[in-house]
Scaffold this motif. Structure first.
Motif, short mmCIF file in Angstrom:
data_model
loop_
_atom_site.label_atom_id
_atom_site.label_comp_id
_atom_site.label_asym_id
_atom_site.label_seq_id
_atom_site.Cartn_x
_atom_site.Cartn_y
_atom_site.Cartn_z
N MET A 652 54.73 -22.82 27.19
CA MET A 652 55.81 -23.69 27.62
C MET A 652 55.36 -24.88 28.46
O MET A 652 55.80 -26.00 28.24
N SER A 653 54.46 -24.68 29.42
CA SER A 653 54.09 -25.77 30.33
C SER A 653 52.60 -26.04 30.29
O SER A 653 51.82 -25.20 29.86
N LEU A 678 56.44 -32.90 25.75
CA LEU A 678 55.60 -33.58 24.77
C LEU A 678 55.54 -32.75 23.50
O LEU A 678 55.34 -31.53 23.56
N ILE A 679 55.73 -33.41 22.37
CA ILE A 679 55.64 -32.73 21.07
C ILE A 679 54.73 -33.54 20.17
O ILE A 679 54.94 -34.74 19.98
N ALA A 680 53.71 -32.89 19.63
CA ALA A 680 52.82 -33.58 18.69
C ALA A 680 53.61 -33.98 17.45
O ALA A 680 54.45 -33.23 16.97
N LYS A 690 51.73 -27.71 18.85
CA LYS A 690 51.24 -28.33 20.08
C LYS A 690 52.40 -29.03 20.80
O LYS A 690 52.93 -30.03 20.32
N ALA A 691 52.80 -28.45 21.91
CA ALA A 691 53.92 -28.99 22.68
C ALA A 691 53.88 -28.37 24.07
O ALA A 691 53.23 -27.34 24.29
N ALA A 728 60.83 -27.31 20.50
CA ALA A 728 59.45 -26.92 20.15
C ALA A 728 59.46 -25.54 19.52
O ALA A 728 58.92 -24.57 20.07
N THR A 729 60.06 -25.42 18.38
CA THR A 729 60.28 -24.11 17.74
C THR A 729 59.81 -24.13 16.29
O THR A 729 59.75 -25.19 15.66
N PRO A 730 59.50 -22.95 15.75
CA PRO A 730 59.18 -22.88 14.32
C PRO A 730 60.32 -23.39 13.44
O PRO A 730 60.09 -23.97 12.38
#
Length: 812
Positions: A652-653, A678-680, A690-691, A728-730
Motif C-alpha cells: 500500500m505505501s 502513484l500508479i504505473a 506497481k503502485a 490499484a486493484t487487479p
C-alpha cells in the motif's frame, strides 16, 4: 577514490537522460561526448590564460565553444541545434588530435528536448578538466553502469576480479601488454596501476613511462567500446592510447604481433552461424570462446603469461575443438584453473565462469596444474553486491605464490598432474582431481560411492503428480508398472532447464513410494539406508544446483551424463547427524510453508454495499497535479526522488530512498506530494501492480518516473488509502489492459481510461474504519514475509555448515 560530488554529478546526469535515453550504454556515450567537449574548451581557456591561443575551438569552430553554448540568453532550441551541430561536425575538426576525432566519430544527439539538454549541460558544466586519478576513477564509475552487451556476449568484469588476475600475472614495466577484446580497457588500466605501484620506491622515469604507454595495447570489434576505452585511457594519463577497432578473430592484419602479457574477458557468445575465422588458428572452430583462447595462447612470446576468463564450455565440453584446445593448453601453456562462483557477473548474468592462467616458462618446468575454487569474493553474489567479510581471493593469490615456490596451499586450492588430466579427456573441472577430505567423522564422498543410479526410460520431460510421478502419460498405469521404482529417491533432470545452450538446474525432486521415471531424469537411491538418509541427500544436492549444472555439456542440447554426476562429491556425516540436520531444516520449512499460506491466501476484502454511491476517479481526485504549484519553492530545495524500481507491487505505501535538488528533476519527472497515490501506466509495470501511496517525502515534495499517474485525493470526499484500495486493484488492471495504447512493449493506459473508472464511495467514516482494519491485516501479512526470509536464512546457514562454509544467518 571517487569523491562524493563527482559521483553525484554523474548520477544526476544519468537521471536527467534516463527519460529520453533509457539505454545505459547510450547514456554513457552522451556523457562521454559532453565531457570531452567541455574539457577541450577548458584546455583552450588554460592555453589563453598562459598567453597561448585557442587550439580546439578556433577558426570555423570557434562558434561552438562551450562558453558560447552556455551563454545566457541563448534559447532552448538554439542551444539544442548548436550542440547537435557541434558534436556531429567535431570529427571533421582538423585542429583536434586523432584521439578526439575518434571519440566524436558518428556522434549525434538522440533526442530533441531542449529542457532535457539544458539541464544535462548544466551538470556537465560543473566538471573541470583534470588529469588526476580522481577524474579517471569518476569515468570508471560511469562505465560501471554498463550492463550486458547481450548480442556480443560481453559482460563488465568486476574490479576485484580484474585486480586478482593482474596480480597473479604480475606484468612488468618493460613488457608488452595486450587485451584483444578490451571493452572499456579495465585490464589495461589495472596493469598500468599495478606496474606504477610495484615501482613506487623507484618511480618510473619519463622514458620508462613513455615506453610503458606504448607497450599497452587493446583491440575491440565495437567502435562504441573503442571510444569508451580511449576516453578511459586518456583520463588515466595516456595521452596517445593504443586502442584500435579490430576484429581479432577474422582479420589477419595483426597476426604476427605478440605480447608478453595478455589479460582478457573475451565475448562468451558466438553469433548465429558461428564466427568466420581465417585459417591460421591451430584449433579449427567457429566458436568465439575457443578461438579467443587459441589466439591468446598463440600470441604469447616464449616467456609470455596470460589470464583469461572463460565460460564453462571451455572447461569440460567434449567436442573435438574443445578437447584439442585443452590438450594444447595442458601440454604447453596452462598452469592454473580458478573456478569462479556463478554470481560473479550479476546483475548482468548468472553464467558460471573460470579463469585460465597461462605461463609458457612455468608450464615447461612444472608437471602439475593448480586448481582453485572461489566460493566467496568479498561481496554477496546477488544483484545488490553487499560487502561481505568472506573473501577467498587473497587465499588464491597466496596459493599462486606458494605454487611457484613449492609452499603450502590453502583449502581453496589443490594440484593435479598434467598426465592425469590428459588421461581424463583433458577435462579441467577441478573437483575431478580433488582428493577426499576427512573432517573428524565427516567425509567427502562421491555420489557413486553411496547411491544407486537409475536412468528413466519413458519418453517424457514433464513432471506430473499422481500415482506415478514424473510420467507424461498418467493414463497408462499398466505400461508404467513395468518401470516402477520404489522407495525414497532424489530425481534430477539430465538436461538444462533453460535450453538455448545454457546450463541450468532449476528443480530437484524428492520422491517417495512407487513411481516411474522419464528418460531425461535420473533417480538416486541410497545403497545403504544405514549410511545415507535420502532427505538429507535431497537437501544437500538442492543447495548445490549451480555446481551440479556446471557438469552439463553441449552446445544446443545442454545436458549431463549420469557418470559425470556420479563423481560429484557431498559431505557425509554420521547417519544420526544427518537425521538431526533433516529435522532442523524440516522444522524451518514448516514455518515457511505456514507463513507462505497466509501471504498467498490474503487479499484485502472490501464488502461493497450496493447502496454506496459509485463515482468516477476524476470526481474524487486530481490526476497529475501541475508542477506550477511549486513555483514559489527555491530550486535548490531538497526533495524526494522515486524511480520506478523503488515502488513495490501490491504494497500500500512506500517511502523514498533518494533525495535530489528541485532543479535537477523539474524538467523531466512527475511531481507528487504526501498521500498521493502513484500508479504505473506503462507495460509491464502496470500489469504487475506497481503502485503505492507516498509517505514521508522530504519537504513534502516528491518526483518520480514520467511513467506514473499521480492521483491526488480530495480528502473531503475520499481517504487516500481508500483511493488506493479501489484503484490499484487487479479488477482495474483487467479492465484497463484491453484499452492500453501504443506498440510492442511500450503500451500505456490512457489518462481518460483512468479518470473514467468508477469506484465505490461510502461516507468518510466508513472508509476510515475499513482502511484501519485492512492496515492491521497487512501488518500481520508483512510480518509473515519477514518470517519467511528469516527462516530461509536459517536453512541456508544449516546447509552451509554441512558444506563447511560457515555461513552466518545474517549473511545475504
Amino acid at each position: 577514490m571517487l569523491d562524493t560530488n563527482t559521483k553525484r554529478r554523474i548520477d544526476t546526469a544519468r537521471d536527467i537522460l534516463v527519460g529520453k535515453v533509457p539505454d545505459p550504454k547510450s547514456q554513457v556515450e552522451q556523457i562521454t561526448i559532453a565531457l570531452i567537449y567541455k574539457f577541450m574548451d577548458d584546455m583552450d581557456a588554460e592555453s589563453e590564460e598562459f598567453g597561448g591561443e585557442r587550439r580546439f575551438f578556433s577558426n570555423g569552430y570557434s562558434k561552438y565553444s562551450w562558453a558560447k553554448l552556455m551563454r545566457s540568453g541563448l534559447g532552448g532550441y538554439e542551444t539544442l541545434n548548436l550542440y547537435a551541430e557541434a558534436i556531429a561536425k567535431m570529427q571533421e575538426n582538423p585542429a583536434i588530435p586523432v584521439l578526439f576525432r575518434s571519440i566524436f566519430k558518428n556522434a549525434y544527439l538522440p533526442y530533441r528536448d531542449p529542457e532535457t539538454l539544458k539541464s544535462f549541460l548544466k551538470v556537465i558544466d560543473e566538471f573541470e578538466y583534470d588529469h588526476s586519478e580522481r577524474l579517471g576513477d569518476a569515468f570508471e564509475y560511469l562505465l560501471s553502469v554498463l550492463g550486458s552487451q547481450g548480442d556480443a556476449g560481453q559482460f563488465r568484469t568486476p574490479r576485484h576480479i580484474i585486480d586478482l588476475m593482474v596480480k597473479i600475472i604480475n606484468p612488468k614495466k618493460h613488457e608488452k601488454i595486450l587485451d584483444p577484446a578490451c571493452g572499456t580497457a579495465g585490464f589495461l588500466i589495472s596493469s598500468y596501476k599495478h606496474i606504477k605501484d610495484a615501482n613506487k620506491e623507484t618511480p618510473l622515469t619519463p622514458d620508462e613511462m613513455g615506453s610503458l604507454a606504448a607497450n599497452i595495447k587493446g583491440y575491440d570489434i565495437s567502435p562504441d567500446m573503442v571510444r569508451l576505452s580511449l576516453v578511459n585511457m586518456y583520463l588515466h594519463g595516456f595521452y596517445n592510447p593504443h586502442i584500435e577497432e579490430y576484429d581479432t578473430l577474422s582479420s589477419q592484419d595483426k597476426w604476427n604481433e605478440y605480447a608478453d602479457v595478455i589479460l582478457a574477458n573475451p565475448p562468451f557468445m558466438s553469433p548465429k552461424g558461428g564466427i568466420k575465422p581465417h585459417k591460421r588458428f591451430s584449433v579449427q572452430s567457429k566458436r568465439s570462446e575457443v578461438l579467443f583462447v587459441d589466439y591468446m595462447a598463440e600470441h604469447l612470446t616464449p616467456t609470455g603469461r596470460a589470464a583469461i576468463i572463460v565460460p564453462e564450455g571451455i572447461i569440460f565440453q567434449r567436442g573435438k575443438a574443445y578437447q584439442q584446445l585443452r590438450e594444447m593448453l595442458i601440454n604447453d601453456f596452462l598452469i592454473g584453473v580458478i573456478s569462479l562462483p556463478s554470481g560473479v557477473f550479476m546483475p548482468y548474468t548468472g553464467v558460471k565462469t573460470s579463469i585460465l592462467v597461462l605461463d609458457r616458462v612455468t608450464a615447461r618446468i612444472k608437471d602439475d596444474i593448480l586448481f582453485s575454487e572461489v566460493k566467496h569474493i568479498g561481496f554477496s553474489l546477488g544483484v545488490k553486491r553487499t560487502p561481505s567479510n568472506h573473501n577467498d581471493l587473497p587465499n588464491i593469490l597466496n596459493d599462486y605464490e606458494a605454487y611457484h615456490n613449492e609452499g603450502d596451499l590453502s583449502a581453496c586450492s589443490w594440484v593435479a598432474s598434467r598426465q592425469e588430466i590428459l588421461e581424463n579427456d583433458c577435462v579441467l573441472t577441478g573437483s575431478h582431481y580433488r582428493s577426499i577430505d576427512i573432517k573428524g567423522e565427516e567425509r567427502l564422498v562421491s555420489l557413486s560411492d553411496v547411491c544407486r543410479f537409475t536412468k528413466g526410460t519413458f519418453s517424457s520431460t514433464k513432471t506430473e503428480p499422481g500415482p506415478y510421478p514424473l510420467i507424461l502419460t498418467a493414463a497408462e498405469p499398466k505400461t508404467a508398472s513395468k518401470y516402477q521404482l520404489e522407495g525414497s529417491s532424489v530425481c534430477l533432470p539430465l538436461i538444462s532447464s533453460l535450453g538455448h545452450g545454457k546450463a541450468a538446474l532449476h528443480r530437484i525432486h524428492f520422491i517417495t513410494g512407487k513411481f516411474a521415471l522419464a528418460n531425461l531424469l535420473v533417480a538416486l537411491q541410497p545403497l545403504d539406508d544405514n549410511e545415507l538418509n535420502t532427505k538429507y541427500l535431497f537437501f544437500i544436492l538442492d543447495a548445490k544446483k549451480p555446481e551440479i549444472a556446471s557438469l552439463m555439456r553441449g552446445a544446443a542440447n545442454v545436458g549431463m551424463k549420469p557418470q559425470d554426476l556420479a563423481r560429484f562429491q557431498i559431505p557425509l556425516p554420521p547417519l544420526e547427524i544427518q537425521k538431526e540436520i533433516v529435522a532442523e531444516i524440516e522444522g524451518y520449512q514448516k514455518v515457511i510453508d505456514g507463513a507462505r499460506a497466509v501471504i498467498d491466501n490474503y487479499k484485502p476484502q472490501i464488502p461493497i454495499d450496493p447502496e454506496w454511491e459509485m463515482v468516477s476517479v476524476a470526481d474524487v481526485c486530481m490526476v497529475n497535479p501541475k508542477k506550477s504549484e511549486l513555483r514559489d519553492l527555491d530550486e535548490n530545495t531538497e526533495i524526494s526522488f522515486v524511480p520506478m524500481a523503488d515502488i513495490g507491487e501490491n504494497s500500500m505505501s512506500f517511502e523514498p530512498k533518494k533525495t535530489k535538488k528541485l532543479r535537477e528533476v523539474t524538467a523531466s519527472y512527475t511531481y507528487f506530494k504526501n498521500d498521493d497515490t502513484l500508479i504505473a501506466k506503462v507495460t509491464p509495470c502496470f500489469e504487475n501492480g506497481k503502485a503505492g501511496i507516498a509517505q514521508h517525502l522530504k519537504n513534502e515534495v516528491g518526483f518520480g518516473s514520467s511513467e506514473f499517474y499521480v492521483l491526488r485525493p480530495d480528502k473531503s470526499k475520499i481517504v487516500p488509502e481508500w483511493l488506493y484500495l479501489t484503484v490499484a486493484t487487479p479488477a482495474f488492471r483487467a479492465w484497463a489492459t484491453p484499452q492500453m495504447t501504443g506498440t510492442g512493449g511500450l503500451q500505456r493506459v490512457p489518462r481518460s481510461v483512468l479518470e473514467d473508472y468508477t469506484i465505490p464511495l461510502p461516507l468518510i467514516e466508513k472508509q476510515q474504519a475499513i482502511v484501519a482494519e485492512i492496515r492491521a491485516e497487512q501488518a500481520l501479512v508483512n510480518a509473515n514475509r519477514e518470517l519467511i526470509e528469516r527462516f530461509k536464512k536459517k536453512i541456508q546457514a544449516t546447509i552451509a555448515r554441512v558444506w563447511g562454509e560457515d555461513k552466518t544467518e545474517s549473511e545475504s
